[in-house]
Design a protein around this motif. Structure first.
Motif, PDB file in Angstrom:
ATOM      1  N   TRP A  12       0.811  14.450   1.015  1.00 58.04           N
ATOM      2  CA  TRP A  12       0.120  13.740   1.419  1.00 58.04           C
ATOM      3  C   TRP A  12      -0.790  12.614  -0.466  1.00 58.04           C
ATOM      4  N   VAL A  13      -0.442  11.910  -0.637  1.00 56.40           N
ATOM      5  CA  VAL A  13      -1.035  11.516  -1.406  1.00 56.40           C
ATOM      6  C   VAL A  13      -1.778   9.974  -1.730  1.00 56.40           C
ATOM      7  N   VAL A  14      -3.004  10.023  -2.473  1.00 54.47           N
ATOM      8  CA  VAL A  14      -3.701   8.614  -2.338  1.00 54.47           C
ATOM      9  C   VAL A  14      -3.998   8.511  -3.505  1.00 54.47           C
ATOM     10  N   TYR A  15      -3.968   7.415  -4.454  1.00 56.66           N
ATOM     11  CA  TYR A  15      -4.461   6.485  -5.873  1.00 56.66           C
ATOM     12  C   TYR A  15      -5.869   6.012  -5.286  1.00 56.66           C
ATOM     13  N   VAL A  16      -6.688   5.982  -5.457  1.00 57.21           N
ATOM     14  CA  VAL A  16      -7.723   5.312  -5.820  1.00 57.21           C
ATOM     15  C   VAL A  16      -8.449   4.493  -7.536  1.00 57.21           C
ATOM     16  N   THR A  17      -8.240   3.371  -7.548  1.00 63.90           N
ATOM     17  CA  THR A  17      -8.637   3.589  -9.410  1.00 63.90           C
ATOM     18  C   THR A  17      -8.995   1.986  -9.103  1.00 63.90           C
ATOM     19  N   LYS A  18      -9.662   2.123 -10.647  1.00 65.17           N
ATOM     20  CA  LYS A  18      -9.976   1.443 -11.165  1.00 65.17           C
ATOM     21  C   LYS A  18      -8.106   0.995 -12.839  1.00 65.17           C
TER      22      LYS A  18
ATOM     23  N   CYS B  10       0.531  -0.845  -0.320  1.00 62.04           N
ATOM     24  CA  CYS B  10       0.226  -0.487  -0.050  1.00 62.04           C
ATOM     25  C   CYS B  10       0.528   1.225  -0.256  1.00 62.04           C
ATOM     26  N   GLY B  11       2.250   1.469   0.311  1.00 57.85           N
ATOM     27  CA  GLY B  11       2.805   2.618   0.583  1.00 57.85           C
ATOM     28  C   GLY B  11       4.154   2.120   1.077  1.00 57.85           C
TER      29      GLY B  11
ATOM     30  N   TYR C  56     -17.256   5.943  -8.245  1.00 52.18           N
ATOM     31  CA  TYR C  56     -15.910   5.541  -7.308  1.00 52.18           C
ATOM     32  C   TYR C  56     -16.109   4.002  -7.262  1.00 52.18           C
ATOM     33  N   ARG C  57     -17.473   3.121  -6.989  1.00 54.96           N
ATOM     34  CA  ARG C  57     -17.299   2.527  -6.473  1.00 54.96           C
ATOM     35  C   ARG C  57     -16.583   0.700  -6.613  1.00 54.96           C
ATOM     36  N   GLU C  58     -16.790   1.287  -8.071  1.00 58.11           N
ATOM     37  CA  GLU C  58     -15.870  -0.049  -8.755  1.00 58.11           C
ATOM     38  C   GLU C  58     -14.529  -0.317  -8.586  1.00 58.11           C
ATOM     39  N   GLN C  59     -13.673   1.089  -8.455  1.00 58.65           N
ATOM     40  CA  GLN C  59     -12.500   0.886  -7.947  1.00 58.65           C
ATOM     41  C   GLN C  59     -11.636   0.259  -6.777  1.00 58.65           C
ATOM     42  N   GLN C  60     -10.821  -1.250  -7.518  1.00 54.25           N
ATOM     43  CA  GLN C  60     -10.661  -1.793  -7.183  1.00 54.25           C
ATOM     44  C   GLN C  60      -8.904  -1.740  -6.071  1.00 54.25           C
ATOM     45  N   PHE C  61      -8.848  -0.535  -6.369  1.00 56.95           N
ATOM     46  CA  PHE C  61      -7.227  -0.201  -6.085  1.00 56.95           C
ATOM     47  C   PHE C  61      -6.501   1.195  -5.215  1.00 56.95           C
ATOM     48  N   ILE C  62      -5.689   0.517  -4.174  1.00 56.02           N
ATOM     49  CA  ILE C  62      -5.339   1.743  -4.004  1.00 56.02           C
ATOM     50  C   ILE C  62      -3.700   1.776  -3.805  1.00 56.02           C
ATOM     51  N   GLY C  63      -3.124   2.861  -3.786  1.00 57.49           N
ATOM     52  CA  GLY C  63      -1.028   3.112  -3.286  1.00 57.49           C
ATOM     53  C   GLY C  63      -1.652   5.118  -2.324  1.00 57.49           C
ATOM     54  N   VAL C  64      -0.837   4.593  -1.484  1.00 52.58           N
ATOM     55  CA  VAL C  64      -0.573   5.614  -0.489  1.00 52.58           C
ATOM     56  C   VAL C  64       0.744   6.343  -0.752  1.00 52.58           C
ATOM     57  N   GLY C  65       0.661   7.883  -0.754  1.00 48.72           N
ATOM     58  CA  GLY C  65       2.492   8.611  -0.216  1.00 48.72           C
ATOM     59  C   GLY C  65       2.264   9.744   0.825  1.00 48.72           C
ATOM     60  N   PHE C  66       3.384   9.414   1.231  1.00 50.84           N
ATOM     61  CA  PHE C  66       3.401  10.553   2.462  1.00 50.84           C
ATOM     62  C   PHE C  66       4.918  10.747   2.585  1.00 50.84           C
TER      63      PHE C  66
END
Length: 206
Positions: free
Chosen positions: A166-172, A32-33, A144-154
């Motif tokens: 802080w950066v958050v990516y949530v996407t399909k 995740c990060g 947005y509900r179909e987006q199933q992948f996440i990655g977070v940066g700090f």
């Protein structure tokens, strides 16, 4: 942590493919990060009682993109979506295959950013206090509900204007299925006004 970064950087050099669920499982927190803060924020998003998605899987390519974006924002001293290109185009450029119906060079349907929040809990409260970010990160809209992948940066730099970034990516990821019949397709855009409270060095999430 440097060992984790080296492992994932090696993975990112391999031809891109969306990993099966067992390889990007939610309990594989290292995907995740690259920092304890990023991993903690990812878990807060995944495990929030109001989360509308059935599951959100960590993806190391998104984590790398988020980590890099947080560092770039600190270097330029700004919390902006279009630093280094628009969010959608940025993910495409690094090899993450967004669905074809996601916006092009000016689009943002994948990124949430913030600066000046010291802890994962504080930045998560701020994200949830913003309607567009709550809709995105909690999957409140069909799109947005179909987006199933996440990655977070700090990234933290005491010499940078906001100190914490802080950066958050949530996407399909792209697939061969027909385009879903959404009521509408949201786009948070990239042109934002940075709001800073100099007395506490805090900016609103964007």
């Amino acid at each position: 942590m440097q060992i984790f970064r080296s492992i994932f950087l090696t993975m990112l050099l391999m031809p891109f493919a969306v990993m099966p669920a067992e390889e990007t499982a939610e309990n594989d927190v290292t995907a995740c990060g690259f920092s304890p803060q990023a991993i903690a924020l990812a878990k807060l998003i995944q495990q929030d009682p109001l989360q509308q998605r059935a599951s959100i899987q960590c993806h190391p390519l998104l984590a790398q993109a988020a980590d890099d974006k947080a560092r770039v924002m600190a270097e330029v001293g700004m919390v902006m979506h279009n630093v280094g290109g628009s969010p959608n185009s940025r993910l495409r450029e690094i090899g993450f295959p967004l669905p074809r119906y996601y916006s092009g060079v000016m689009g943002n349907q994948v990124e949430a950013i913030a600066g000046g929040y010291t802890t994962p809990d504080s930045v998560w409260r701020a994200f949830k206090g913003s309607k567009s970010h709550r809709q995105h990160l909690l999957g409140e809209l069909d799109f947005y509900r179909e987006q199933q992948f996440i990655g977070v940066g700090f990234y933290s730099d005491r010499h940078a204007p906001h100190v914490e970034y802080w950066v958050v990516y949530v996407t399909k990821a792209a697939d061969n299925l027909p385009v879903p019949d959404f009521e509408f397709i949201p786009d948070k855009g990239i042109f934002v006004v940075q709001q800073v409270k100099p007395e506490i060095n805090l900016s609103s999430p964007q």
